[in-house]
Every structure is written in C-alpha cells, then in structure tokens.
Write a protein that holds these residues in place. Sequence first.
Motif, PDB file in Angstrom:
ATOM      1  N   ARG A  60      36.272  37.399  31.756  1.00  0.00           N
ATOM      2  CA  ARG A  60      36.218  36.510  33.131  1.00  0.00           C
ATOM      3  C   ARG A  60      36.878  35.262  32.747  1.00  0.00           C
ATOM      4  O   ARG A  60      37.085  34.861  34.151  1.00  0.00           O
ATOM      5  CB  ARG A  60      34.898  36.047  33.336  1.00  0.00           C
TER       6      ARG A  60
ATOM      7  N   PHE B  28      40.605  41.775  37.908  1.00  0.00           N
ATOM      8  CA  PHE B  28      39.938  41.522  36.792  1.00  0.00           C
ATOM      9  C   PHE B  28      39.340  42.400  35.870  1.00  0.00           C
ATOM     10  O   PHE B  28      39.582  42.692  34.089  1.00  0.00           O
ATOM     11  CB  PHE B  28      38.619  41.126  37.135  1.00  0.00           C
TER      12      PHE B  28
ATOM     13  N   HIS C 277      33.275  41.386  28.438  1.00  0.00           N
ATOM     14  CA  HIS C 277      33.000  41.030  29.452  1.00  0.00           C
ATOM     15  C   HIS C 277      33.149  39.291  30.146  1.00  0.00           C
ATOM     16  O   HIS C 277      33.784  39.021  31.361  1.00  0.00           O
ATOM     17  CB  HIS C 277      31.616  41.367  30.486  1.00  0.00           C
TER      18      HIS C 277
ATOM     19  N   ASP D 207      39.468  33.897  35.401  1.00  0.00           N
ATOM     20  CA  ASP D 207      39.779  32.796  35.685  1.00  0.00           C
ATOM     21  C   ASP D 207      41.280  32.049  35.215  1.00  0.00           C
ATOM     22  O   ASP D 207      41.693  31.045  36.450  1.00  0.00           O
ATOM     23  CB  ASP D 207      38.088  31.908  35.243  1.00  0.00           C
TER      24      ASP D 207
END
Length: 214
Positions: free
Chosen positions: A137, A153, A133, A141
């Motif tokens: 992330r 995502f 995770h 980004d």
Amino acid sequence: MIIAVDGPAASGKGTIARALAAHFGLPCLDTGLLYRAVGVQVLRDGGDPENEADALAACAFDDALLADPELKTEIAGAAASRVSAIPAVRAALVARQRAFAAQPGGAVLDGRDIGTVIAPDADAKLFVKATPHVRARRRHDELVRLGHDDISFDRVLADIRARDLRDSTRAAAPLRPADDAALLDTSYMDIDAAVDRAISLVEDRLGIGRAATR
Ligand SMILES: Nc1ncnc2c1ncn2[C@@H]1O[C@H](COP(=O)(O)OP(=O)(O)O)[C@@H](O)[C@H]1O
Ligand SMILES: Nc1ccn([C@@H]2O[C@H](COP(=O)(O)OP(=O)(O)O)[C@@H](O)[C@H]2O)c(=O)n1
C-alpha cells in the motif's frame, strides 16, 4: 557513530534512516540506490540482470544516475534485486559503502545487509519490518504520487513478495536481521510514531537520551 538500518521493501527504513541522520547530525546513504543504479544500467545496456558479466560491467555506472527518477520504479527495484544476488556485484559495491560508514563522525546507512555485512560493528542496528500488504500500500501510494500510476496495487504486492523471497533466500548476504538488531514493526505506526520509536531504540542501544533517563 554508525547506525545500520535494514529491512524489506517499503518497510519505512529509508524514511527512518533519514530521520535518524537528521536527529543525530549524521550523513545518510541509501544503499538500495546503488543496486538500483546497477540494475537500470544493465537494462539500458541491453544486458541481462542475472548475467554476471553484464551486471558487473554495469557497476561502473556514472554517479549522475543515482539522482535519476527512473531508479524509483518497480522495474528498477526488480532489476536491483536480480543483480544484487550476484556475489561479484555485491563485492564491487562493498568498498564504497564501507568507506561511507567509516567517515569521521560516522554515518547512517540503510539497506539489506548493513548490520550483517557492511557494518557488523555498528553502534546501533535496526531491522524495520511491516506486513507485505502494508508495504505494498505504501509503495503503491508512493508510485502514484511520483506519477507512475500505470501500476496496480496487486502488481506492486506481487513484486514485493517476489523481491522478499529473492532477497531473503539468496546465498550472498541474504536479507535477515543481525543477531543484535532491534526489531521495529511499523505496520500499525504512522511515520512520526515509527521515527520516534526508532530514535528511542537507538538511544537505548547507545545508553543515551530519553531512553536512559526513563
Ligand atoms: N510508518 C509509515 N506509515 C506510513 N507511510 C510510511 C511509513 N514509513 C514510510 N512510509 C512511506 O512509505 C513509502 C516507503 O517508505 P521508505 O522509507 O522509502 O521505505 P523503504 O526505504 O523501506 O523502501 C514512502 O512513501 C514513505 O513516505
Ligand atoms: N544493501 C542492499 C540494498 C539493496 N539491495 C537490493 O536492492 C533492491 C532494491 O533495494 P531498495 O532498498 O532500493 O528497495 P526498497 O526497499 O526501497 O524497495 C533490494 O530488493 C535488494 O535486492 C541489497 O541487496 N542490499
């Protein structure tokens, strides 16, 4: 001095490798770019990244491709993961990586098999990890920052999980820590903390600097 930095996608190994290179005054090679270049070249040639002949032909890519922003996309990452499972492709890229590692003064290399295959005698080895995770992330980004904001995502997380599985279960040079690698989990570290820890771990291995005088 050779420093090997391995780890899964978006664990922060490239950031750490570049920081170590700057700290120790060494050149740095992101070996993932080589596999990404082969993957992108296969796709541009209209080939199949899982076909050995197609992938092998793509190993003759023009070096200018290494600077192409397309290499940063998840499509390139997925194609890289496919071509990199083919032993003949890995063999075609070994000499270039070993020559980089062997240059006078040494080098920092980051990838999946630096500590296990490319430079098993490296002076210091790090295996950088973080939870899927956290990595998804960071990668999402990064992709948005680079203008690839058309990917969700959840899609990035699924891609990362698929790549982790393919990279760690393949027969040829699977992703795994070398037995003598120091493990660095960056899940709960910002970049500065991760880099600081990485420098300490390397100094520890080399028996120099802050770690030796602690
Ligand atoms: N410890 C960290 N905390 C937050 N973001 C990080 C950290 N390490 C790296 N990043 C960011 O995550 C993204 C992926 O890092 P990168 O070093 O390219 O990973 P890798 O080389 O393992 O794929 C980059 O945008 C980078 O700036
Ligand atoms: N030394 C290496 C480096 C990358 N690779 C492959 O190339 C893909 C892309 O590597 P990368 O390091 O650019 O990917 P990220 O970790 O930056 O997402 C990986 O998923 C691996 O399948 C490899 O097999 N061996």
